[in-house]
Scaffold this motif. Sequence first.
Motif, PDB file in Angstrom:
ATOM      1  N   SER A  45       0.938  -1.259   0.222  1.00 58.53           N
ATOM      2  CA  SER A  45       0.786  -0.032  -0.147  1.00 58.53           C
ATOM      3  C   SER A  45       0.284   1.178  -0.113  1.00 58.53           C
ATOM      4  O   SER A  45       2.298   1.215   0.242  1.00 58.53           O
ATOM      5  CB  SER A  45      -0.792  -0.220   1.483  1.00 58.53           C
ATOM      6  OG  SER A  45      -0.013   0.238   2.327  1.00 58.53           O
ATOM      7  N   ILE A  46       0.309   2.130  -0.512  1.00 57.75           N
ATOM      8  CA  ILE A  46       0.555   3.606  -0.581  1.00 57.75           C
ATOM      9  C   ILE A  46      -0.423   4.672   0.363  1.00 57.75           C
ATOM     10  O   ILE A  46      -1.056   4.449   0.700  1.00 57.75           O
ATOM     11  CB  ILE A  46       1.255   4.750  -1.000  1.00 57.75           C
ATOM     12  CG1 ILE A  46      -0.425   3.976  -2.024  1.00 57.75           C
ATOM     13  CG2 ILE A  46       2.446   3.584  -1.933  1.00 57.75           C
ATOM     14  CD1 ILE A  46       0.136   5.150  -3.616  1.00 57.75           C
ATOM     15  N   ARG A  47       0.069   5.605   1.375  1.00 61.24           N
ATOM     16  CA  ARG A  47      -0.434   6.765   1.994  1.00 61.24           C
ATOM     17  C   ARG A  47       0.482   6.963   1.787  1.00 61.24           C
ATOM     18  O   ARG A  47       1.558   7.879   1.886  1.00 61.24           O
ATOM     19  CB  ARG A  47      -0.528   6.484   3.084  1.00 61.24           C
ATOM     20  CG  ARG A  47      -1.024   7.523   4.057  1.00 61.24           C
ATOM     21  CD  ARG A  47      -1.167   7.011   5.290  1.00 61.24           C
ATOM     22  NE  ARG A  47      -2.913   8.045   5.434  1.00 61.24           N
ATOM     23  CZ  ARG A  47      -3.075   8.205   6.812  1.00 61.24           C
ATOM     24  NH1 ARG A  47      -2.677   7.783   7.631  1.00 61.24           N
ATOM     25  NH2 ARG A  47      -4.352   9.307   7.430  1.00 61.24           N
TER      26      ARG A  47
ATOM     27  N   PRO B 113      -3.396  -4.513  -3.670  1.00 57.47           N
ATOM     28  CA  PRO B 113      -2.390  -5.688  -3.145  1.00 57.47           C
ATOM     29  C   PRO B 113      -2.093  -7.020  -4.294  1.00 57.47           C
ATOM     30  O   PRO B 113      -1.459  -7.929  -4.564  1.00 57.47           O
ATOM     31  CB  PRO B 113      -4.097  -6.628  -3.161  1.00 57.47           C
ATOM     32  CG  PRO B 113      -5.551  -5.562  -3.226  1.00 57.47           C
ATOM     33  CD  PRO B 113      -4.503  -4.128  -3.165  1.00 57.47           C
ATOM     34  N   GLN B 114      -2.078  -5.823  -6.370  1.00 55.08           N
ATOM     35  CA  GLN B 114      -2.663  -7.244  -7.021  1.00 55.08           C
ATOM     36  C   GLN B 114      -0.597  -6.824  -7.911  1.00 55.08           C
ATOM     37  O   GLN B 114      -0.938  -7.346  -8.873  1.00 55.08           O
ATOM     38  CB  GLN B 114      -3.271  -6.887  -7.843  1.00 55.08           C
ATOM     39  CG  GLN B 114      -4.826  -7.115  -7.896  1.00 55.08           C
ATOM     40  CD  GLN B 114      -4.812  -8.499  -6.962  1.00 55.08           C
ATOM     41  OE1 GLN B 114      -4.116  -9.534  -8.388  1.00 55.08           O
ATOM     42  NE2 GLN B 114      -5.499  -9.215  -6.274  1.00 55.08           N
ATOM     43  N   ILE B 115      -0.001  -5.042  -7.365  1.00 51.90           N
ATOM     44  CA  ILE B 115       1.112  -5.075  -7.866  1.00 51.90           C
ATOM     45  C   ILE B 115       1.853  -6.034  -7.367  1.00 51.90           C
ATOM     46  O   ILE B 115       1.920  -6.804  -6.925  1.00 51.90           O
ATOM     47  CB  ILE B 115       1.277  -4.034  -7.317  1.00 51.90           C
ATOM     48  CG1 ILE B 115       2.514  -2.734  -7.728  1.00 51.90           C
ATOM     49  CG2 ILE B 115       2.121  -4.100  -5.965  1.00 51.90           C
ATOM     50  CD1 ILE B 115       2.663  -1.340  -7.094  1.00 51.90           C
ATOM     51  N   ASP B 116       2.784  -5.914  -8.758  1.00 57.17           N
ATOM     52  CA  ASP B 116       3.408  -7.076  -8.858  1.00 57.17           C
ATOM     53  C   ASP B 116       4.780  -6.680  -8.436  1.00 57.17           C
ATOM     54  O   ASP B 116       5.845  -6.034  -8.757  1.00 57.17           O
ATOM     55  CB  ASP B 116       4.031  -7.501 -10.468  1.00 57.17           C
ATOM     56  CG  ASP B 116       4.560  -8.639 -10.486  1.00 57.17           C
ATOM     57  OD1 ASP B 116       5.937  -8.730 -10.125  1.00 57.17           O
ATOM     58  OD2 ASP B 116       4.981  -9.001 -11.845  1.00 57.17           O
TER      59      ASP B 116
ATOM     60  N   VAL C 240       1.223   3.379 -11.090  1.00 58.91           N
ATOM     61  CA  VAL C 240       1.604   1.890 -11.000  1.00 58.91           C
ATOM     62  C   VAL C 240       2.236   2.216 -12.442  1.00 58.91           C
ATOM     63  O   VAL C 240       1.056   2.436 -13.120  1.00 58.91           O
ATOM     64  CB  VAL C 240       0.438   1.272 -10.598  1.00 58.91           C
ATOM     65  CG1 VAL C 240       1.412  -0.307 -10.630  1.00 58.91           C
ATOM     66  CG2 VAL C 240      -0.187   1.787  -9.297  1.00 58.91           C
ATOM     67  N   ARG C 241       3.342   1.940 -12.338  1.00 55.78           N
ATOM     68  CA  ARG C 241       4.038   1.607 -13.370  1.00 55.78           C
ATOM     69  C   ARG C 241       4.856  -0.035 -13.768  1.00 55.78           C
ATOM     70  O   ARG C 241       5.406  -0.533 -12.548  1.00 55.78           O
ATOM     71  CB  ARG C 241       5.227   3.024 -13.819  1.00 55.78           C
ATOM     72  CG  ARG C 241       4.629   4.240 -13.893  1.00 55.78           C
ATOM     73  CD  ARG C 241       5.688   4.916 -13.949  1.00 55.78           C
ATOM     74  NE  ARG C 241       5.810   6.516 -13.304  1.00 55.78           N
ATOM     75  CZ  ARG C 241       5.591   6.827 -14.886  1.00 55.78           C
ATOM     76  NH1 ARG C 241       6.007   6.525 -15.702  1.00 55.78           N
ATOM     77  NH2 ARG C 241       5.286   8.478 -14.964  1.00 55.78           N
TER      78      ARG C 241
ATOM     79  N   GLY D  16       9.546  11.859  -5.931  1.00 55.38           N
ATOM     80  CA  GLY D  16       9.767   9.888  -5.773  1.00 55.38           C
ATOM     81  C   GLY D  16       9.674   9.113  -6.742  1.00 55.38           C
ATOM     82  O   GLY D  16       8.028   8.876  -6.803  1.00 55.38           O
ATOM     83  N   THR D  17      10.354   7.927  -6.011  1.00 53.59           N
ATOM     84  CA  THR D  17       9.275   6.640  -6.510  1.00 53.59           C
ATOM     85  C   THR D  17       9.594   5.761  -5.259  1.00 53.59           C
ATOM     86  O   THR D  17      10.300   5.730  -4.515  1.00 53.59           O
ATOM     87  CB  THR D  17      10.088   5.705  -7.356  1.00 53.59           C
ATOM     88  OG1 THR D  17      11.126   5.396  -7.213  1.00 53.59           O
ATOM     89  CG2 THR D  17      10.236   6.755  -8.921  1.00 53.59           C
ATOM     90  N   VAL D  18       8.364   4.481  -5.022  1.00 52.37           N
ATOM     91  CA  VAL D  18       8.707   3.559  -4.130  1.00 52.37           C
ATOM     92  C   VAL D  18       8.761   1.871  -5.019  1.00 52.37           C
ATOM     93  O   VAL D  18       7.842   1.877  -5.657  1.00 52.37           O
ATOM     94  CB  VAL D  18       8.191   3.319  -3.409  1.00 52.37           C
ATOM     95  CG1 VAL D  18       6.354   3.962  -3.579  1.00 52.37           C
ATOM     96  CG2 VAL D  18       8.282   2.390  -1.925  1.00 52.37           C
ATOM     97  N   ILE D  19       9.151   0.759  -4.312  1.00 48.42           N
ATOM     98  CA  ILE D  19       9.264  -0.469  -5.295  1.00 48.42           C
ATOM     99  C   ILE D  19       8.573  -1.070  -3.738  1.00 48.42           C
ATOM    100  O   ILE D  19       8.608  -0.690  -2.480  1.00 48.42           O
ATOM    101  CB  ILE D  19      10.559  -1.020  -5.406  1.00 48.42           C
ATOM    102  CG1 ILE D  19      11.278  -0.610  -4.227  1.00 48.42           C
ATOM    103  CG2 ILE D  19      10.579  -0.232  -6.832  1.00 48.42           C
ATOM    104  CD1 ILE D  19      12.680  -1.630  -4.615  1.00 48.42           C
ATOM    105  N   PHE D  20       8.012  -2.139  -3.704  1.00 44.39           N
ATOM    106  CA  PHE D  20       7.221  -3.261  -2.878  1.00 44.39           C
ATOM    107  C   PHE D  20       8.770  -4.390  -2.443  1.00 44.39           C
ATOM    108  O   PHE D  20       7.853  -5.265  -1.872  1.00 44.39           O
ATOM    109  CB  PHE D  20       6.061  -3.324  -3.497  1.00 44.39           C
ATOM    110  CG  PHE D  20       5.279  -2.424  -3.477  1.00 44.39           C
ATOM    111  CD1 PHE D  20       4.672  -1.606  -2.243  1.00 44.39           C
ATOM    112  CD2 PHE D  20       5.376  -0.870  -4.454  1.00 44.39           C
ATOM    113  CE1 PHE D  20       3.908  -0.876  -2.046  1.00 44.39           C
ATOM    114  CE2 PHE D  20       4.758  -0.736  -5.179  1.00 44.39           C
ATOM    115  CZ  PHE D  20       3.801   0.298  -3.771  1.00 44.39           C
TER     116      PHE D  20
END
Length: 376
Positions: free
Chosen positions: A221-223, A273-276, A242-243, A296-300
């Motif tokens: 998730s992101i906030r 929840p579905q992000i790869d 989402v990229r 900015g960017t964020v990975i999971f």
Amino acid sequence: FSLDRQVNIPFRKKLMNHFTNKLPKQLYNRPALSCKNFFTLKDNFFKKRMIGEKISSAVFLIKPKTAEIALKTNLIIFIKTLETVTDDPKELNPFSYVMEKHQRNYGGNGKIAKYMQAAYRYPENFSDFVYVSQLLQADGIRYGVEHYRRNRGRCMGAIYWQLNDCWPVISWSSIDYYGRWKALHYYAKRFFAPVMLSCEEQSWMTVEADMNRQHFEFEKSIRLNVTNETLDAHRVLVKWAVRKTDATILREEEQWLEVPALSAVWMDKVELPQIDCFNEYVSYEAWENDQIISQGTVIFSYPKYFHYLNPGLAVRVDGDEIVVKAEAYAKSVEIRNENDDLILEDNYFDINAGEYRVKILDGKPDGLKVRSVYDI
């Protein structure tokens, strides 16, 4: 030393017992005046959930001995700086006599290596080791400062140790002895921006990469949060997307936000929840007057697990600007010249493919080189 009451009592006592021998008694319960690197209070640098987002603030004496307690990832200096203290190529190794003699934390280079393998693929050469060590410092302190700024009101300031060096040394500084800017100094310009957009993400890194438990479920998730430290209200357009790793947009949203003076405004939490987590990431931007003022960017996943594509980085000089072109998502792009003495408007930045321009503030753009996390 001041902790939020949400922190569980046993852990709170453990932290207090650890620090009471290091700080004067008059500081134990003093209200927070400054805050510093809460994410390093346990051994695992990237186990951000160790305290979650629950520490309110901490007071530290601003002196080297205290900084050793607060920040264990003492950063490697530039190779060009190291060459002023040794002319033996064999000494350009993290565990050589010269390198450990110029380390201001006993055993510090081993700690750098430990934290490095926890987050990144281990570098295959000394130059990449230097690069990754700077990213560890910059991202760690960025995470802490952004956290405190998002919690404005509970914490009213943040300071990091340290600015510069008095000799060529491996230290906590963001500017080395010869005035070379490390990644942290460029990051600081962004995380101390008067109006800043930041992201509180939940990801694999917030639950620890226990490979023996895979495949386990974890929140993605992101906030987003906009922090305004100016005396004026700002109306900001927040965009996020989402990229895929080639920077192709899969989903995008935008929202206007009114941010009062001296405030921090949260946006709604977005579950993904579905992000790869290996092949997709989130980019975010804050716009004002048709210009990006914060991004900015964020990975999971952990950086070492993410499937970065070759961004095919290319660089050229256009007047007083350097133009970097990327064919895919590029993380923490570093621009260097042959003397490692460029001072730029921005550096160690993310690119969502396309071109990115930065002004040259000092130094000559001779023998330019670029790299990103993909190159590790």
